[in-house]
Design a protein around this motif. Structure first.
Motif, PDB file in Angstrom:
ATOM      1  N   LEU A  62       0.818  -1.218   0.000  1.00  0.00           N
ATOM      2  CA  LEU A  62       0.000   0.000   0.000  1.00  0.00           C
ATOM      3  C   LEU A  62       0.848   1.263   0.000  1.00  0.00           C
ATOM      4  O   LEU A  62       0.467   2.280  -0.569  1.00  0.00           O
ATOM      5  CB  LEU A  62      -0.930   0.005   1.218  1.00  0.00           C
ATOM      6  N   LEU A  63       2.023   1.202   0.652  1.00  0.00           N
ATOM      7  CA  LEU A  63       2.905   2.363   0.732  1.00  0.00           C
ATOM      8  C   LEU A  63       4.095   2.184  -0.201  1.00  0.00           C
ATOM      9  O   LEU A  63       4.513   1.051  -0.495  1.00  0.00           O
ATOM     10  CB  LEU A  63       3.397   2.569   2.160  1.00  0.00           C
ATOM     11  N   VAL A  64       4.629   3.292  -0.679  1.00  0.00           N
ATOM     12  CA  VAL A  64       5.831   3.247  -1.509  1.00  0.00           C
ATOM     13  C   VAL A  64       6.942   2.550  -0.726  1.00  0.00           C
ATOM     14  O   VAL A  64       7.142   2.822   0.460  1.00  0.00           O
ATOM     15  CB  VAL A  64       6.267   4.676  -1.898  1.00  0.00           C
ATOM     16  N   ALA A  65       7.636   1.649  -1.387  1.00  0.00           N
ATOM     17  CA  ALA A  65       8.650   0.852  -0.705  1.00  0.00           C
ATOM     18  C   ALA A  65       9.788   1.736  -0.173  1.00  0.00           C
ATOM     19  O   ALA A  65      10.186   2.714  -0.813  1.00  0.00           O
ATOM     20  CB  ALA A  65       9.210  -0.199  -1.660  1.00  0.00           C
ATOM     21  N   ARG A  80       5.480   6.987   4.715  1.00  0.00           N
ATOM     22  CA  ARG A  80       5.754   6.894   3.283  1.00  0.00           C
ATOM     23  C   ARG A  80       4.475   7.162   2.476  1.00  0.00           C
ATOM     24  O   ARG A  80       3.376   6.822   2.933  1.00  0.00           O
ATOM     25  CB  ARG A  80       6.306   5.510   2.948  1.00  0.00           C
ATOM     26  N   PRO A  81       4.601   7.784   1.309  1.00  0.00           N
ATOM     27  CA  PRO A  81       3.413   8.081   0.495  1.00  0.00           C
ATOM     28  C   PRO A  81       2.677   6.813   0.082  1.00  0.00           C
ATOM     29  O   PRO A  81       3.237   5.717   0.085  1.00  0.00           O
ATOM     30  CB  PRO A  81       4.002   8.800  -0.730  1.00  0.00           C
ATOM     31  N   LEU A  82       1.412   6.989  -0.276  1.00  0.00           N
ATOM     32  CA  LEU A  82       0.618   5.875  -0.763  1.00  0.00           C
ATOM     33  C   LEU A  82       1.154   5.396  -2.111  1.00  0.00           C
ATOM     34  O   LEU A  82       1.550   6.202  -2.955  1.00  0.00           O
ATOM     35  CB  LEU A  82      -0.847   6.296  -0.929  1.00  0.00           C
ATOM     36  N   ASN A  83       1.140   4.098  -2.304  1.00  0.00           N
ATOM     37  CA  ASN A  83       1.482   3.491  -3.596  1.00  0.00           C
ATOM     38  C   ASN A  83       0.200   3.461  -4.421  1.00  0.00           C
ATOM     39  O   ASN A  83      -0.618   2.543  -4.297  1.00  0.00           O
ATOM     40  CB  ASN A  83       2.027   2.083  -3.371  1.00  0.00           C
ATOM     41  N   ARG A  84      -0.004   4.465  -5.214  1.00  0.00           N
ATOM     42  CA  ARG A  84      -1.292   4.641  -5.904  1.00  0.00           C
ATOM     43  C   ARG A  84      -1.635   3.501  -6.859  1.00  0.00           C
ATOM     44  O   ARG A  84      -2.803   3.101  -6.931  1.00  0.00           O
ATOM     45  CB  ARG A  84      -1.317   5.997  -6.613  1.00  0.00           C
ATOM     46  N   PRO A  85      -0.684   2.968  -7.641  1.00  0.00           N
ATOM     47  CA  PRO A  85      -1.040   1.813  -8.486  1.00  0.00           C
ATOM     48  C   PRO A  85      -1.566   0.633  -7.676  1.00  0.00           C
ATOM     49  O   PRO A  85      -2.524  -0.030  -8.079  1.00  0.00           O
ATOM     50  CB  PRO A  85       0.278   1.485  -9.196  1.00  0.00           C
ATOM     51  N   ALA A  86      -0.960   0.382  -6.511  1.00  0.00           N
ATOM     52  CA  ALA A  86      -1.414  -0.734  -5.667  1.00  0.00           C
ATOM     53  C   ALA A  86      -2.812  -0.461  -5.124  1.00  0.00           C
ATOM     54  O   ALA A  86      -3.674  -1.353  -5.100  1.00  0.00           O
ATOM     55  CB  ALA A  86      -0.434  -0.960  -4.519  1.00  0.00           C
ATOM     56  N   GLY A  88      -4.982   1.484  -6.521  1.00  0.00           N
ATOM     57  CA  GLY A  88      -5.878   1.435  -7.672  1.00  0.00           C
ATOM     58  C   GLY A  88      -6.316   0.011  -7.991  1.00  0.00           C
ATOM     59  O   GLY A  88      -7.492  -0.246  -8.272  1.00  0.00           O
ATOM     60  N   LYS A  89      -5.372  -0.936  -7.937  1.00  0.00           N
ATOM     61  CA  LYS A  89      -5.738  -2.328  -8.198  1.00  0.00           C
ATOM     62  C   LYS A  89      -6.719  -2.841  -7.159  1.00  0.00           C
ATOM     63  O   LYS A  89      -7.543  -3.718  -7.442  1.00  0.00           O
ATOM     64  CB  LYS A  89      -4.487  -3.199  -8.206  1.00  0.00           C
ATOM     65  N   ARG A  90      -6.614  -2.291  -5.961  1.00  0.00           N
ATOM     66  CA  ARG A  90      -7.489  -2.735  -4.877  1.00  0.00           C
ATOM     67  C   ARG A  90      -8.926  -2.247  -5.055  1.00  0.00           C
ATOM     68  O   ARG A  90      -9.880  -2.941  -4.645  1.00  0.00           O
ATOM     69  CB  ARG A  90      -6.914  -2.229  -3.549  1.00  0.00           C
TER      70      ARG A  90
END
Length: 274
Positions: A62-65, A80-86, A88-90
Protein backbone atom coordinates in the motif's frame (compact mmCIF):
# COMPACT_ATOMS: atom_id res chain seq x y z
CA UNK A 1 -20.83 33.58 -9.69
CA UNK A 2 -21.41 30.69 -12.05
CA UNK A 3 -20.27 27.24 -10.95
CA UNK A 4 -19.28 25.19 -13.99
CA UNK A 5 -19.19 21.49 -13.20
CA UNK A 6 -16.72 19.77 -15.53
CA UNK A 7 -16.70 16.00 -15.80
CA UNK A 8 -16.09 13.10 -18.13
CA UNK A 9 -14.56 9.66 -17.79
CA UNK A 10 -11.01 8.44 -17.75
CA UNK A 11 -9.09 9.34 -20.95
CA UNK A 12 -11.94 11.27 -22.59
CA UNK A 13 -10.23 14.67 -22.51
CA UNK A 14 -11.58 16.32 -19.36
CA UNK A 15 -8.10 17.40 -18.27
CA UNK A 16 -7.49 18.90 -21.70
CA UNK A 17 -10.62 21.02 -21.42
CA UNK A 18 -9.68 22.00 -17.87
CA UNK A 19 -6.25 23.22 -19.02
CA UNK A 20 -7.88 25.20 -21.85
CA UNK A 21 -10.25 26.92 -19.43
CA UNK A 22 -7.39 27.81 -17.10
CA UNK A 23 -5.44 29.68 -19.79
CA UNK A 24 -6.00 32.55 -22.23
CA UNK A 25 -8.54 33.57 -23.38
CA UNK A 26 -10.68 32.15 -20.55
CA UNK A 27 -8.37 32.37 -17.51
CA UNK A 28 -10.92 30.74 -15.21
CA UNK A 29 -10.00 29.49 -11.74
CA UNK A 30 -10.01 25.68 -11.64
CA UNK A 31 -10.95 23.72 -8.52
CA UNK A 32 -9.50 20.31 -9.38
CA UNK A 33 -11.00 17.55 -7.26
CA UNK A 34 -8.21 15.12 -8.25
CA UNK A 35 -5.50 17.53 -7.07
CA UNK A 36 -7.32 18.15 -3.81
CA UNK A 37 -7.91 14.40 -3.40
CA UNK A 38 -4.14 13.90 -3.49
CA UNK A 39 -3.57 16.66 -0.96
CA UNK A 40 -6.04 15.29 1.58
CA UNK A 41 -4.30 11.88 1.65
CA UNK A 42 -0.73 13.11 1.93
CA UNK A 43 1.26 11.53 4.78
CA UNK A 44 0.19 12.87 8.15
CA UNK A 45 -3.34 13.85 7.12
CA UNK A 46 -6.44 12.26 8.62
CA UNK A 47 -7.29 10.79 5.21
CA UNK A 48 -3.89 9.11 4.93
CA UNK A 49 -4.19 7.61 8.40
CA UNK A 50 -7.68 6.26 7.67
CA UNK A 51 -6.59 4.64 4.40
CA UNK A 52 -3.55 3.00 5.99
CA UNK A 53 -5.66 1.80 8.90
CA UNK A 54 -8.30 0.18 6.65
CA UNK A 55 -6.32 -1.07 3.64
CA UNK A 56 -2.85 -1.55 5.15
CA UNK A 57 -3.38 -4.95 6.82
CA UNK A 58 -4.57 -6.57 3.55
CA UNK A 59 -2.50 -4.59 1.04
CA UNK A 60 1.20 -5.20 1.77
CA UNK A 61 2.40 -2.81 -0.95
CA UNK A 62 0.00 0.00 0.00
CA UNK A 63 2.91 2.36 0.73
CA UNK A 64 5.83 3.25 -1.51
CA UNK A 65 8.65 0.85 -0.70
CA UNK A 66 11.42 2.09 1.56
CA UNK A 67 14.72 2.67 -0.22
CA UNK A 68 17.84 4.79 -0.14
CA UNK A 69 15.79 7.69 -1.50
CA UNK A 70 12.68 6.87 0.53
CA UNK A 71 13.30 6.51 4.27
CA UNK A 72 11.11 4.20 6.32
CA UNK A 73 9.37 7.14 8.01
CA UNK A 74 8.89 8.99 4.70
CA UNK A 75 10.49 12.22 3.43
CA UNK A 76 8.50 14.37 5.86
CA UNK A 77 8.75 11.98 8.79
CA UNK A 78 4.97 11.43 8.70
CA UNK A 79 4.98 8.17 6.75
CA UNK A 80 5.75 6.89 3.28
CA UNK A 81 3.41 8.08 0.50
CA UNK A 82 0.62 5.87 -0.76
CA UNK A 83 1.48 3.49 -3.60
CA UNK A 84 -1.29 4.64 -5.90
CA UNK A 85 -1.04 1.81 -8.49
CA UNK A 86 -1.41 -0.73 -5.67
CA UNK A 87 -4.39 1.13 -4.19
CA UNK A 88 -5.88 1.44 -7.67
CA UNK A 89 -5.74 -2.33 -8.20
CA UNK A 90 -7.49 -2.74 -4.88
CA UNK A 91 -10.46 -0.48 -5.69
CA UNK A 92 -10.88 -0.47 -9.48
CA UNK A 93 -13.12 -3.10 -11.05
CA UNK A 94 -16.78 -4.09 -11.09
CA UNK A 95 -16.74 -7.05 -8.69
CA UNK A 96 -18.66 -6.71 -5.43
CA UNK A 97 -15.44 -6.78 -3.42
CA UNK A 98 -13.92 -3.98 -5.50
CA UNK A 99 -17.10 -1.93 -5.24
CA UNK A 100 -17.08 -2.23 -1.44
CA UNK A 101 -13.42 -1.20 -1.29
CA UNK A 102 -14.14 1.75 -3.55
CA UNK A 103 -17.02 2.85 -1.33
CA UNK A 104 -14.75 2.78 1.70
CA UNK A 105 -12.08 4.83 -0.07
CA UNK A 106 -14.64 7.34 -1.34
CA UNK A 107 -16.10 7.63 2.15
CA UNK A 108 -12.67 8.64 3.44
CA UNK A 109 -11.66 11.01 0.66
CA UNK A 110 -14.85 12.70 -0.53
CA UNK A 111 -15.85 14.60 2.65
CA UNK A 112 -12.37 16.10 2.98
CA UNK A 113 -12.31 17.04 -0.71
CA UNK A 114 -15.70 18.75 -0.52
CA UNK A 115 -14.64 20.89 2.43
CA UNK A 116 -11.49 22.07 0.63
CA UNK A 117 -13.49 22.76 -2.53
CA UNK A 118 -16.03 24.82 -0.60
CA UNK A 119 -13.31 27.01 0.90
CA UNK A 120 -11.75 27.57 -2.53
CA UNK A 121 -15.09 28.46 -4.16
CA UNK A 122 -15.85 31.01 -1.44
CA UNK A 123 -12.45 32.58 -2.09
CA UNK A 124 -13.21 32.86 -5.81
CA UNK A 125 -16.57 34.47 -5.02
CA UNK A 126 -14.94 37.05 -2.75
CA UNK A 127 -12.44 37.91 -5.51
CA UNK A 128 -15.28 38.67 -7.93
CA UNK A 129 -14.78 35.94 -10.54
CA UNK A 130 -17.68 35.62 -12.96
CA UNK A 131 -17.28 31.82 -12.95
CA UNK A 132 -15.24 29.01 -11.42
CA UNK A 133 -14.70 25.53 -12.85
CA UNK A 134 -15.25 22.53 -10.59
CA UNK A 135 -13.20 19.77 -12.25
CA UNK A 136 -14.85 16.66 -10.76
CA UNK A 137 -14.60 13.18 -12.33
CA UNK A 138 -17.58 11.97 -10.24
CA UNK A 139 -19.70 15.09 -10.65
CA UNK A 140 -23.05 13.28 -11.02
CA UNK A 141 -22.18 10.27 -8.87
CA UNK A 142 -21.23 12.50 -5.92
CA UNK A 143 -24.31 14.72 -6.31
CA UNK A 144 -22.19 17.86 -6.62
CA UNK A 145 -23.90 18.70 -9.92
CA UNK A 146 -26.78 19.99 -7.78
CA UNK A 147 -24.70 23.06 -6.91
CA UNK A 148 -23.64 23.86 -10.49
CA UNK A 149 -25.25 26.35 -12.83
CA UNK A 150 -23.86 24.46 -15.85
CA UNK A 151 -22.72 20.84 -16.12
CA UNK A 152 -20.16 20.14 -18.87
CA UNK A 153 -19.40 16.57 -19.96
CA UNK A 154 -16.36 15.74 -22.09
CA UNK A 155 -16.98 12.43 -23.81
CA UNK A 156 -16.16 10.16 -26.70
CA UNK A 157 -18.71 8.28 -28.76
CA UNK A 158 -16.33 5.40 -29.57
CA UNK A 159 -15.22 3.33 -26.52
CA UNK A 160 -12.22 2.05 -28.49
CA UNK A 161 -10.82 5.59 -28.63
CA UNK A 162 -11.10 5.86 -24.85
CA UNK A 163 -9.19 2.60 -24.32
CA UNK A 164 -6.54 3.57 -26.87
CA UNK A 165 -5.92 6.94 -25.20
CA UNK A 166 -5.77 5.40 -21.73
CA UNK A 167 -3.19 2.78 -22.76
CA UNK A 168 -1.13 5.46 -24.52
CA UNK A 169 -1.26 7.75 -21.48
CA UNK A 170 -0.60 5.07 -18.84
CA UNK A 171 1.70 2.60 -20.55
CA UNK A 172 2.18 0.60 -17.34
CA UNK A 173 -1.47 -0.53 -17.40
CA UNK A 174 -2.28 -3.94 -18.79
CA UNK A 175 -5.30 -4.29 -21.05
CA UNK A 176 -7.20 -5.82 -18.11
CA UNK A 177 -6.23 -3.00 -15.74
CA UNK A 178 -7.26 -0.39 -18.32
CA UNK A 179 -10.59 -2.09 -18.87
CA UNK A 180 -11.21 -2.30 -15.11
CA UNK A 181 -10.56 1.42 -14.73
CA UNK A 182 -12.96 2.29 -17.52
CA UNK A 183 -15.65 -0.09 -16.27
CA UNK A 184 -15.36 1.18 -12.69
CA UNK A 185 -16.72 4.54 -13.82
CA UNK A 186 -20.15 5.46 -15.14
CA UNK A 187 -20.30 5.18 -18.93
CA UNK A 188 -19.45 8.63 -20.29
CA UNK A 189 -22.28 8.38 -22.82
CA UNK A 190 -24.73 8.11 -19.92
CA UNK A 191 -23.17 11.21 -18.38
CA UNK A 192 -23.64 12.98 -21.72
CA UNK A 193 -27.32 12.06 -21.72
CA UNK A 194 -27.65 13.47 -18.21
CA UNK A 195 -26.14 16.77 -19.33
CA UNK A 196 -28.36 16.92 -22.41
CA UNK A 197 -31.39 16.24 -20.20
CA UNK A 198 -30.79 19.54 -18.40
CA UNK A 199 -31.28 21.66 -21.50
CA UNK A 200 -31.71 25.44 -21.33
CA UNK A 201 -27.96 26.04 -21.37
CA UNK A 202 -27.54 24.15 -18.08
CA UNK A 203 -26.01 21.09 -19.73
CA UNK A 204 -23.19 21.00 -22.30
CA UNK A 205 -21.61 18.00 -24.03
CA UNK A 206 -18.22 18.31 -25.74
CA UNK A 207 -17.50 15.31 -27.97
CA UNK A 208 -13.78 14.60 -28.15
CA UNK A 209 -13.46 11.89 -30.80
CA UNK A 210 -11.52 14.23 -33.08
CA UNK A 211 -8.65 16.69 -32.81
CA UNK A 212 -7.73 19.13 -30.07
CA UNK A 213 -8.63 21.98 -32.44
CA UNK A 214 -12.13 20.60 -32.93
CA UNK A 215 -12.54 20.25 -29.17
CA UNK A 216 -11.34 23.83 -28.69
CA UNK A 217 -13.89 25.14 -31.19
CA UNK A 218 -16.72 23.40 -29.31
CA UNK A 219 -15.46 24.83 -26.03
CA UNK A 220 -15.27 28.35 -27.42
CA UNK A 221 -18.90 28.21 -28.46
CA UNK A 222 -20.01 26.79 -25.12
CA UNK A 223 -18.17 29.41 -23.07
CA UNK A 224 -19.57 32.16 -25.29
CA UNK A 225 -23.09 31.02 -24.41
CA UNK A 226 -22.21 30.95 -20.71
CA UNK A 227 -20.77 34.48 -20.82
CA UNK A 228 -23.90 35.84 -22.44
CA UNK A 229 -26.00 34.33 -19.65
CA UNK A 230 -23.60 35.32 -16.84
CA UNK A 231 -21.83 38.63 -17.62
CA UNK A 232 -19.20 40.21 -15.37
CA UNK A 233 -21.59 42.81 -14.01
CA UNK A 234 -23.84 40.06 -12.64
CA UNK A 235 -20.91 38.58 -10.70
CA UNK A 236 -20.27 41.98 -9.11
CA UNK A 237 -23.97 42.37 -8.23
CA UNK A 238 -23.88 39.00 -6.45
CA UNK A 239 -20.68 39.97 -4.67
CA UNK A 240 -22.19 43.26 -3.51
CA UNK A 241 -25.39 41.60 -2.31
CA UNK A 242 -24.62 38.31 -0.53
CA UNK A 243 -28.30 37.59 0.30
CA UNK A 244 -29.08 37.69 -3.43
CA UNK A 245 -26.15 35.36 -4.12
CA UNK A 246 -27.49 32.91 -1.54
CA UNK A 247 -30.99 33.11 -3.04
CA UNK A 248 -29.67 32.46 -6.57
CA UNK A 249 -27.60 29.52 -5.33
CA UNK A 250 -30.62 28.09 -3.51
CA UNK A 251 -32.76 28.39 -6.64
CA UNK A 252 -30.14 26.60 -8.75
CA UNK A 253 -29.87 23.88 -6.16
CA UNK A 254 -33.65 23.37 -6.13
CA UNK A 255 -33.83 23.27 -9.93
CA UNK A 256 -31.03 20.74 -10.15
CA UNK A 257 -32.61 18.54 -7.50
CA UNK A 258 -35.81 18.45 -9.55
CA UNK A 259 -33.84 17.65 -12.73
CA UNK A 260 -32.09 14.78 -10.95
CA UNK A 261 -35.37 13.42 -9.63
CA UNK A 262 -36.76 13.32 -13.18
CA UNK A 263 -33.60 11.60 -14.40
CA UNK A 264 -33.78 8.98 -11.66
CA UNK A 265 -37.45 8.35 -12.40
CA UNK A 266 -36.68 7.87 -16.09
CA UNK A 267 -33.80 5.53 -15.25
CA UNK A 268 -36.16 3.31 -13.25
CA UNK A 269 -38.68 3.06 -16.06
CA UNK A 270 -38.55 -0.33 -17.84
CA UNK A 271 -37.23 -0.17 -21.37
CA UNK A 272 -39.60 -1.27 -24.12
CA UNK A 273 -38.85 -4.44 -26.00
CA UNK A 274 -37.48 -4.18 -29.52
Amino acid sequence: MLLIGLTGSIATGKSTVSSMLATTPYNLPIVDADVIARQVVEPGTNGYKAIVRHFGPTTPDLLVAASQDMPQEGPSGKGRPLNRPALGKRVFGDSEERKKDRQVLNGIVHPAVRWEMFKTVVGCYLRGHWAVVLDIPLLFESGLDRFCGVSVVVGVRDPAIQMQRLRARDAHLSAEDAENRVRSQTDVREKARRAEERGGGQGVVLWNDGTREELGAQLQGAVGEMRRGHPDWWAWVLLGCPPLAVAVAALRYYQNVQINKRWEAQSREPRGKL
